[in-house]
Write a protein that holds these residues in place. Sequence first.
Motif, PDB file in Angstrom:
ATOM      1  N   SER A 268       0.845  -1.184   0.000  1.00 32.56           N
ATOM      2  CA  SER A 268       0.000   0.000   0.000  1.00 32.56           C
ATOM      3  C   SER A 268       0.882   1.237   0.000  1.00 32.56           C
ATOM      4  CB  SER A 268      -0.934   0.018   1.217  1.00 32.56           C
ATOM      5  OG  SER A 268      -0.190   0.043   2.419  1.00 32.56           O
ATOM      6  N   ILE A 269       0.277   2.377  -0.318  1.00 31.95           N
ATOM      7  CA  ILE A 269       0.983   3.656  -0.362  1.00 31.95           C
ATOM      8  C   ILE A 269       0.767   4.388   0.960  1.00 31.95           C
ATOM      9  CG2 ILE A 269       1.220   5.856  -1.566  1.00 31.95           C
ATOM     10  CD1 ILE A 269       2.092   3.438  -3.206  1.00 31.95           C
ATOM     11  N   LEU A 270       1.849   4.815   1.572  1.00 30.02           N
ATOM     12  CA  LEU A 270       1.770   5.543   2.831  1.00 30.02           C
ATOM     13  C   LEU A 270       1.339   6.985   2.594  1.00 30.02           C
ATOM     14  CD1 LEU A 270       3.516   3.053   3.668  1.00 30.02           C
ATOM     15  CD2 LEU A 270       4.698   4.583   5.246  1.00 30.02           C
ATOM     16  N   ASN A 275       3.831  14.823   8.897  1.00 33.65           N
ATOM     17  CA  ASN A 275       4.775  14.433   9.951  1.00 33.65           C
ATOM     18  C   ASN A 275       6.185  14.947   9.685  1.00 33.65           C
ATOM     19  OD1 ASN A 275       5.314  13.261  12.394  1.00 33.65           O
ATOM     20  ND2 ASN A 275       5.414  11.155  11.638  1.00 33.65           N
ATOM     21  N   GLY A 276       6.280  16.169   9.162  1.00 32.29           N
ATOM     22  CA  GLY A 276       7.588  16.765   8.927  1.00 32.29           C
ATOM     23  C   GLY A 276       8.197  16.491   7.568  1.00 32.29           C
ATOM     24  N   SER A 282       6.600  13.211  -0.507  1.00 35.60           N
ATOM     25  CA  SER A 282       7.544  12.393   0.241  1.00 35.60           C
ATOM     26  C   SER A 282       6.978  11.919   1.566  1.00 35.60           C
ATOM     27  CB  SER A 282       8.852  13.159   0.467  1.00 35.60           C
ATOM     28  OG  SER A 282       8.638  14.316   1.255  1.00 35.60           O
ATOM     29  N   VAL A 283       7.632  10.912   2.132  1.00 37.39           N
ATOM     30  CA  VAL A 283       7.277  10.336   3.422  1.00 37.39           C
ATOM     31  C   VAL A 283       8.421  10.652   4.379  1.00 37.39           C
ATOM     32  CG1 VAL A 283       6.703   8.222   4.674  1.00 37.39           C
ATOM     33  CG2 VAL A 283       6.013   8.477   2.274  1.00 37.39           C
ATOM     34  N   VAL A 288       8.232   6.819   8.566  1.00 33.72           N
ATOM     35  CA  VAL A 288       8.761   5.485   8.269  1.00 33.72           C
ATOM     36  C   VAL A 288       9.069   4.744   9.563  1.00 33.72           C
ATOM     37  CG1 VAL A 288      10.619   4.185   7.166  1.00 33.72           C
ATOM     38  CG2 VAL A 288       9.674   6.203   6.031  1.00 33.72           C
ATOM     39  N   ALA A 289       9.717   5.445  10.505  1.00 39.05           N
ATOM     40  CA  ALA A 289      10.078   4.812  11.775  1.00 39.05           C
ATOM     41  C   ALA A 289       8.849   4.428  12.584  1.00 39.05           C
ATOM     42  CB  ALA A 289      10.971   5.755  12.580  1.00 39.05           C
ATOM     43  N   GLU A 290       7.810   5.261  12.535  1.00 42.34           N
ATOM     44  CA  GLU A 290       6.583   4.959  13.275  1.00 42.34           C
ATOM     45  C   GLU A 290       5.830   3.781  12.663  1.00 42.34           C
ATOM     46  OE1 GLU A 290       4.314   8.521  13.366  1.00 42.34           O
ATOM     47  OE2 GLU A 290       5.769   9.617  14.593  1.00 42.34           O
ATOM     48  N   ALA A 291       5.808   3.726  11.322  1.00 36.72           N
ATOM     49  CA  ALA A 291       5.060   2.660  10.652  1.00 36.72           C
ATOM     50  C   ALA A 291       5.780   1.315  10.750  1.00 36.72           C
ATOM     51  CB  ALA A 291       4.829   3.027   9.190  1.00 36.72           C
ATOM     52  N   TYR A 292       7.122   1.336  10.755  1.00 41.18           N
ATOM     53  CA  TYR A 292       7.899   0.095  10.730  1.00 41.18           C
ATOM     54  C   TYR A 292       9.021   0.176  11.766  1.00 41.18           C
ATOM     55  CZ  TYR A 292       5.340  -0.107   6.377  1.00 41.18           C
ATOM     56  OH  TYR A 292       4.343  -0.093   5.452  1.00 41.18           O
ATOM     57  N   PRO A 293       8.671   0.204  13.054  1.00 44.50           N
ATOM     58  CA  PRO A 293       9.687   0.388  14.100  1.00 44.50           C
ATOM     59  C   PRO A 293      10.682  -0.759  14.201  1.00 44.50           C
ATOM     60  CG  PRO A 293       7.561  -0.195  15.064  1.00 44.50           C
ATOM     61  CD  PRO A 293       7.309   0.076  13.609  1.00 44.50           C
TER      62      PRO A 293
END
Length: 350
Positions: A268-270, A275-276, A282-283, A288-293
């Motif tokens: 899926s597309i984030l 979030n900055g 862009s992501v 990225v860290a929150e979604a895939y810690p």
Amino acid sequence: MGATLSDTPADRHDTLSARVTEMADRCRASGKIGDLFRLRDLRLAAGAEITEHTATSWAKGADEPVIADLFPEAGGTIPEVDVRDLSIDRLRSAMHHHGALIVRNLFASRLAFEFQGEIDNVLGAAREAHRIAKGNASGDRSIHSKAFFLPPEEEAGEDRLASHWFMAKTGAIETFLSPRVSHRLLDTFERLGLRGLLQAYFRDEPCVSFRKSVLRRTEPQDRRPEWHQDGAFMTENIQSLNLWVALSDCGDGTESPGMELLPKRLTSILPTGTNGAIFDWSVSGASVAEAYPDTPPARPFFGAGDGIFFDHYNLHATSTGALYSQPRYAIETWFFAKSRSALNQIPVYW
């Protein structure tokens, strides 16, 4: 050449495809620059007839294969194979379970070095064309310069030329703006057997993206990387595979920026621009860290000629940092299944 184009898109596509094959053979035999211009424009014309209904009959009705994980030891990293061991089973497995596959020694080092020179020539020809268009240089370019950079007619308007030059100033230029390099690159892929590999992967004929296929000479940047998924720029319900080939040593342990990738299969597309994140496409690293810690980024080393396959869901970014002081050369080529191509990225016939 004298075939008459039929009224239906499928018939027009088939007729133009036959012309492309004929012209490609002529280019290989003659080496004439004029044939390169005609071949590139025929590829675009045939691509314009590709729609979501342009499926290949042999691909229909096939059962979905069961995909085993052939790289169980690759958790937290990107699976890799030598080009001699590249196969449809390994490609499918790596993409399905890990989201990417590194292919070592895809291009011979000499070929990678030659493509570096081709990119320098393309960017130089684009700079010359811009200077003449702006009245900062007189005369016309030589036919050899035009072989390296000559936008097709529909890309030659003032706004589009300005866009091409803006990209070129950053060291990026769309591959099919170069009749010479686009032909040489597709011929290289043909010799490597990539057409058959992609046919098997897509279970359909592959086509190439005009907008997303890019020649790159990337200068080091100190700012933090911006993550993105290329699917954020594309239409939905597509089937894609990107081939990114390093033409110079880059990444971990080198002086040239490489790639950072999330070593995980995504589907899926984030959300973008939150979030900055610096850009609306862009992501942010925080997202990225929150979604895939539990999945830290992979920062692989790429030798000149190494390649990596990934698709439009893959999260990746260009490496940045003070340790990088040299440019990185690379070629990025996006492939789609004809029947599930991102039409907004302009399919090109291969």
